[in-house]
Design a protein around this motif. Structure first.
Motif, PDB file in Angstrom:
ATOM      1  N   PHE A 128       0.760  -1.310  -0.106  1.00  0.00           N
ATOM      2  CA  PHE A 128      -0.041  -0.008   0.139  1.00  0.00           C
ATOM      3  C   PHE A 128       0.812   1.249   0.194  1.00  0.00           C
ATOM      4  O   PHE A 128       0.298   2.276  -0.081  1.00  0.00           O
ATOM      5  CB  PHE A 128      -0.986   0.054   1.192  1.00  0.00           C
ATOM      6  CG  PHE A 128      -1.999  -1.344   1.257  1.00  0.00           C
ATOM      7  CD1 PHE A 128      -2.910  -1.204   0.114  1.00  0.00           C
ATOM      8  CD2 PHE A 128      -1.952  -2.176   2.079  1.00  0.00           C
ATOM      9  CE1 PHE A 128      -3.808  -2.260  -0.159  1.00  0.00           C
ATOM     10  CE2 PHE A 128      -2.762  -3.219   1.921  1.00  0.00           C
ATOM     11  CZ  PHE A 128      -3.669  -3.391   0.951  1.00  0.00           C
ATOM     12  N   SER A 129       2.204   1.080   0.420  1.00  0.00           N
ATOM     13  CA  SER A 129       3.022   2.385   0.210  1.00  0.00           C
ATOM     14  C   SER A 129       3.763   2.537  -1.152  1.00  0.00           C
ATOM     15  O   SER A 129       3.981   3.649  -1.709  1.00  0.00           O
ATOM     16  CB  SER A 129       4.219   2.119   1.232  1.00  0.00           C
ATOM     17  OG  SER A 129       3.966   1.970   2.635  1.00  0.00           O
ATOM     18  N   ILE A 130       3.540   1.515  -2.138  1.00  0.00           N
ATOM     19  CA  ILE A 130       4.163   1.742  -3.144  1.00  0.00           C
ATOM     20  C   ILE A 130       3.426   2.896  -4.170  1.00  0.00           C
ATOM     21  O   ILE A 130       4.277   3.511  -4.618  1.00  0.00           O
ATOM     22  CB  ILE A 130       3.984   0.408  -4.264  1.00  0.00           C
ATOM     23  CG1 ILE A 130       4.873  -0.680  -3.263  1.00  0.00           C
ATOM     24  CG2 ILE A 130       4.468   0.617  -5.599  1.00  0.00           C
ATOM     25  CD1 ILE A 130       4.646  -2.007  -4.202  1.00  0.00           C
ATOM     26  N   PRO A 131       2.310   2.904  -4.332  1.00  0.00           N
ATOM     27  CA  PRO A 131       1.777   4.129  -5.075  1.00  0.00           C
ATOM     28  C   PRO A 131       1.499   5.283  -4.100  1.00  0.00           C
ATOM     29  O   PRO A 131       1.280   6.310  -4.667  1.00  0.00           O
ATOM     30  CB  PRO A 131       0.198   3.771  -5.554  1.00  0.00           C
ATOM     31  CG  PRO A 131       0.021   2.286  -4.821  1.00  0.00           C
ATOM     32  CD  PRO A 131       0.882   2.067  -3.879  1.00  0.00           C
ATOM     33  N   LYS A 132       1.997   5.406  -2.862  1.00  0.00           N
ATOM     34  CA  LYS A 132       2.009   6.606  -2.340  1.00  0.00           C
ATOM     35  C   LYS A 132       3.471   7.358  -2.154  1.00  0.00           C
ATOM     36  O   LYS A 132       3.703   8.140  -1.645  1.00  0.00           O
ATOM     37  CB  LYS A 132       1.784   6.395  -0.984  1.00  0.00           C
ATOM     38  CG  LYS A 132       0.298   6.047  -0.785  1.00  0.00           C
ATOM     39  CD  LYS A 132       0.092   5.970   0.937  1.00  0.00           C
ATOM     40  CE  LYS A 132      -1.368   5.371   1.049  1.00  0.00           C
ATOM     41  NZ  LYS A 132      -1.103   4.719   2.643  1.00  0.00           N
ATOM     42  N   ARG A 133       4.618   6.465  -2.642  1.00  0.00           N
ATOM     43  CA  ARG A 133       5.833   6.834  -2.152  1.00  0.00           C
ATOM     44  C   ARG A 133       6.498   8.002  -3.342  1.00  0.00           C
ATOM     45  O   ARG A 133       5.902   7.704  -4.633  1.00  0.00           O
ATOM     46  CB  ARG A 133       6.908   5.700  -2.472  1.00  0.00           C
ATOM     47  CG  ARG A 133       8.476   5.917  -2.232  1.00  0.00           C
ATOM     48  CD  ARG A 133       9.277   4.985  -3.072  1.00  0.00           C
ATOM     49  NE  ARG A 133       8.992   5.078  -4.375  1.00  0.00           N
ATOM     50  CZ  ARG A 133       9.285   6.232  -5.267  1.00  0.00           C
ATOM     51  NH1 ARG A 133      10.079   7.075  -4.985  1.00  0.00           N
ATOM     52  NH2 ARG A 133       8.876   6.284  -6.524  1.00  0.00           N
ATOM     53  N   ARG A 134       6.898   8.710  -3.157  1.00  0.00           N
ATOM     54  CA  ARG A 134       7.555   9.659  -4.050  1.00  0.00           C
ATOM     55  C   ARG A 134       8.883  10.231  -3.299  1.00  0.00           C
ATOM     56  O   ARG A 134       8.825  10.252  -2.372  1.00  0.00           O
ATOM     57  CB  ARG A 134       6.541  10.725  -4.515  1.00  0.00           C
ATOM     58  CG  ARG A 134       6.149  11.753  -3.607  1.00  0.00           C
ATOM     59  CD  ARG A 134       5.323  11.517  -2.597  1.00  0.00           C
ATOM     60  NE  ARG A 134       3.915  10.939  -2.789  1.00  0.00           N
ATOM     61  CZ  ARG A 134       2.936  11.690  -3.217  1.00  0.00           C
ATOM     62  NH1 ARG A 134       2.889  12.925  -3.496  1.00  0.00           N
ATOM     63  NH2 ARG A 134       1.741  10.839  -3.599  1.00  0.00           N
ATOM     64  N   THR A 135       9.653  10.644  -4.402  1.00  0.00           N
ATOM     65  CA  THR A 135      10.963  11.408  -3.789  1.00  0.00           C
ATOM     66  C   THR A 135      10.379  12.940  -3.323  1.00  0.00           C
ATOM     67  O   THR A 135       9.838  13.445  -4.100  1.00  0.00           O
ATOM     68  CB  THR A 135      11.887  11.665  -5.021  1.00  0.00           C
ATOM     69  OG1 THR A 135      12.568  10.374  -5.219  1.00  0.00           O
ATOM     70  CG2 THR A 135      13.082  12.467  -4.465  1.00  0.00           C
ATOM     71  N   ASN A 136      10.872  13.172  -2.036  1.00  0.00           N
ATOM     72  CA  ASN A 136      10.424  14.609  -1.458  1.00  0.00           C
ATOM     73  C   ASN A 136      11.503  15.354  -1.234  1.00  0.00           C
ATOM     74  O   ASN A 136      12.416  15.031  -0.245  1.00  0.00           O
ATOM     75  CB  ASN A 136       9.254  14.308  -0.356  1.00  0.00           C
ATOM     76  CG  ASN A 136       8.799  15.642   0.177  1.00  0.00           C
ATOM     77  OD1 ASN A 136       9.141  16.786  -0.465  1.00  0.00           O
ATOM     78  ND2 ASN A 136       8.029  15.613   0.988  1.00  0.00           N
ATOM     79  N   ARG A 137      11.897  16.481  -2.064  1.00  0.00           N
ATOM     80  CA  ARG A 137      13.218  17.257  -1.970  1.00  0.00           C
ATOM     81  C   ARG A 137      12.695  18.576  -1.112  1.00  0.00           C
ATOM     82  O   ARG A 137      13.608  19.425  -1.003  1.00  0.00           O
ATOM     83  CB  ARG A 137      13.489  17.703  -3.346  1.00  0.00           C
ATOM     84  CG  ARG A 137      14.056  16.401  -4.334  1.00  0.00           C
ATOM     85  CD  ARG A 137      14.481  16.672  -5.652  1.00  0.00           C
ATOM     86  NE  ARG A 137      14.719  15.559  -6.337  1.00  0.00           N
ATOM     87  CZ  ARG A 137      13.755  15.126  -7.113  1.00  0.00           C
ATOM     88  NH1 ARG A 137      12.647  15.717  -7.249  1.00  0.00           N
ATOM     89  NH2 ARG A 137      14.165  13.851  -7.933  1.00  0.00           N
ATOM     90  N   ASN A 138      11.575  18.475  -0.601  1.00  0.00           N
ATOM     91  CA  ASN A 138      11.246  19.770   0.290  1.00  0.00           C
ATOM     92  C   ASN A 138      11.901  19.582   1.815  1.00  0.00           C
ATOM     93  O   ASN A 138      12.623  18.689   1.956  1.00  0.00           O
ATOM     94  CB  ASN A 138       9.867  19.693   0.499  1.00  0.00           C
ATOM     95  CG  ASN A 138       8.897  20.077  -0.792  1.00  0.00           C
ATOM     96  OD1 ASN A 138       9.262  21.096  -1.405  1.00  0.00           O
ATOM     97  ND2 ASN A 138       7.886  19.276  -0.990  1.00  0.00           N
ATOM     98  N   LYS A 139      11.839  20.818   2.494  1.00  0.00           N
ATOM     99  CA  LYS A 139      12.352  20.780   3.856  1.00  0.00           C
ATOM    100  C   LYS A 139      11.644  19.507   4.592  1.00  0.00           C
ATOM    101  O   LYS A 139      10.579  19.429   4.584  1.00  0.00           O
ATOM    102  CB  LYS A 139      12.080  22.110   4.642  1.00  0.00           C
ATOM    103  CG  LYS A 139      12.819  23.299   3.899  1.00  0.00           C
ATOM    104  CD  LYS A 139      12.346  24.648   4.627  1.00  0.00           C
ATOM    105  CE  LYS A 139      13.489  25.821   3.740  1.00  0.00           C
ATOM    106  NZ  LYS A 139      12.749  27.141   4.429  1.00  0.00           N
TER     107      LYS A 139
END
Ligand SMILES: Cc1cc2nc3c(=O)[nH]c(=O)nc-3n(C[C@H](O)[C@H](O)[C@H](O)COP(=O)(O)O)c2cc1C
Length: 341
Positions: A128-139
């Motif tokens: 369930f984490s697979i479609p939620k994961r994304r690279t987050n370059r924010n603070k």
């Protein structure tokens, strides 16, 4: 939703509409394509022969200027493999993996799939984490992850691969400094910048590959010029101060994945580990973002080894922490487009 983002929409129940085991295997590939990859180059292709799956690098989507040794390519393949195996596990399909040396591909992963009868604790599953994961370059916030989570991740270390999660200020700051110097050094190379500029896309791109500039905090209007700007200017030199603050002040943990050996198989294994960590993090609403330059550029990796006093070869550095601002997804080729019939 734009067509180039449609791969992110998966109906978990659709698995049960697949009539044969081979069709079920095709369905699992939908999870594999959601993996992270260097420049979002998606350098993978699958072929399925009945119940045997081959995962191979797609050389046409290699990024030779930033990844001459193909390290990132195989790490990315490892991430895709891990997604595939997590999905197989959720649907109670057993697997046997073999890494096979191959003249054309360097190494190929062979996965034999079998039905199994065991059942899973479904709601908690990593799928369930697979479609939620994304690279987050924010603070990221100062707030630290639970000790239990840190222990769980650190315990994924084994004889072949090691995970270090660093939040001790002096070591973390030194590592951040190495990462920043390496980024600037990498961007000095005009061929590197040219290749990167081809993968940096406007925020409204129809492309299924590459990174919309919004992922780097670039607004839509400027996103149209960003690729040209990056092609001609070492923007990292200009953003040094901002990057230092991001990595030192707004990143509570820096992670390092390193391996005993330094070959294609260990790169795949490092990728599998990174994806596991990123998905475990996602499950706790923690963000992650990989940083490749210090691994890829000149001898910066030796500075890292010295810093953490390890003779293992660093393969990936990543940021870890909670964030108030969540990044959007990046586009994807669909499972059908990367599967050989
Ligand atoms: C091996 C590898 C290296 C990466 N290196 C960097 C990097 O140096 N800097 C960066 O901003 N993102 C890096 N990324 C993140 C990718 O840009 C990202 O995975 C890709 O754009 C797809 O987006 P997503 O992760 O949000 O799905 C890397 C990813 C992988 C798998």
């Amino acid at each position: 939703m734009k067509k180039n983002y449609s791969a992110w929409q998966i109906n978990y129940q659709d698995f049960h509409k697949q009539l044969s085991l081979t069709e079920q295997i095709y369905f699992l590939i939908r999870f594999a394509v959601l993996a992270p990859s260097g420049h979002n180059s998606q350098p993978w292709k699958f072929s399925v022969k009945k119940t045997t799956v081959f995962l191979k690098p797609e050389i046409q989507r290699a990024i030779p200027m930033s990844d001459p040794a193909q390290r990132q390519m195989f790490i990315s393949l490892g991430c895709a493999l891990e997604n595939f195996l997590i999905a197989a596990d959720y649907y109670n399909l057993k697997n046997k993996i073999e890494y096979i040396d191959d003249k054309t591909y360097g190494i190929m992963t062979k996965i034999v799939i079998e039905k199994s009868k065991s059942t899973k604790d479904e709601k908690e599953h990593l799928i369930f984490s697979i479609p939620k994961r994304r690279t987050n370059r924010n603070k990221y916030l100062e707030r630290l992850p639970e000790k239990e989570f840190i222990n769980k991740i650190t315990n994924l270390s084994n004889n072949d691969a090691r995970i270090e999660l660093i939040n001790k200020k002096d070591i973390k700051d030194s590592l951040a400094q190495i990462a920043i110097e390496a980024q600037i050094e990498a961007m000095e190379d005009k061929n590197f910048r040219k290749e990167l500029s081809e993968y940096l896309k406007s925020n409204i791109t129809d492309s299924k590959l590459g990174m919309p500039a919004v992922g780097f905090g670039i607004p839509t209007l400027i996103s149209f010029f960003a690729p040209t700007l990056i092609k001609y200017i070492n923007v990292n030199k200009l953003s040094r101060k901002k990057d230092e603050t991001l990595l030192k002040k707004y990143t509570p943990f820096l992670g390092i994945i390193s391996t005993a050996k330094d070959n294609k198989e260990s790169w795949i294994k490092a990728g599998r580990l990174y994806e596991q960590i990123a998905l475990e993090a996602e499950k706790q609403n923690l963000s992650t973002a990989p940083l490749a330059a210090a691994i890829q550029t000149k001898n910066f990796h030796k500075d890292i080894q010295k810093l953490i006093q390890s003779n293992f070869r660093p393969q990936l550095i990543f940021r870890l922490g909670y964030s108030e601002k969540i990044a959007g997804h990046t586009p994807r080729l669909t499972a059908e487009e990367i599967t050989e019939i």
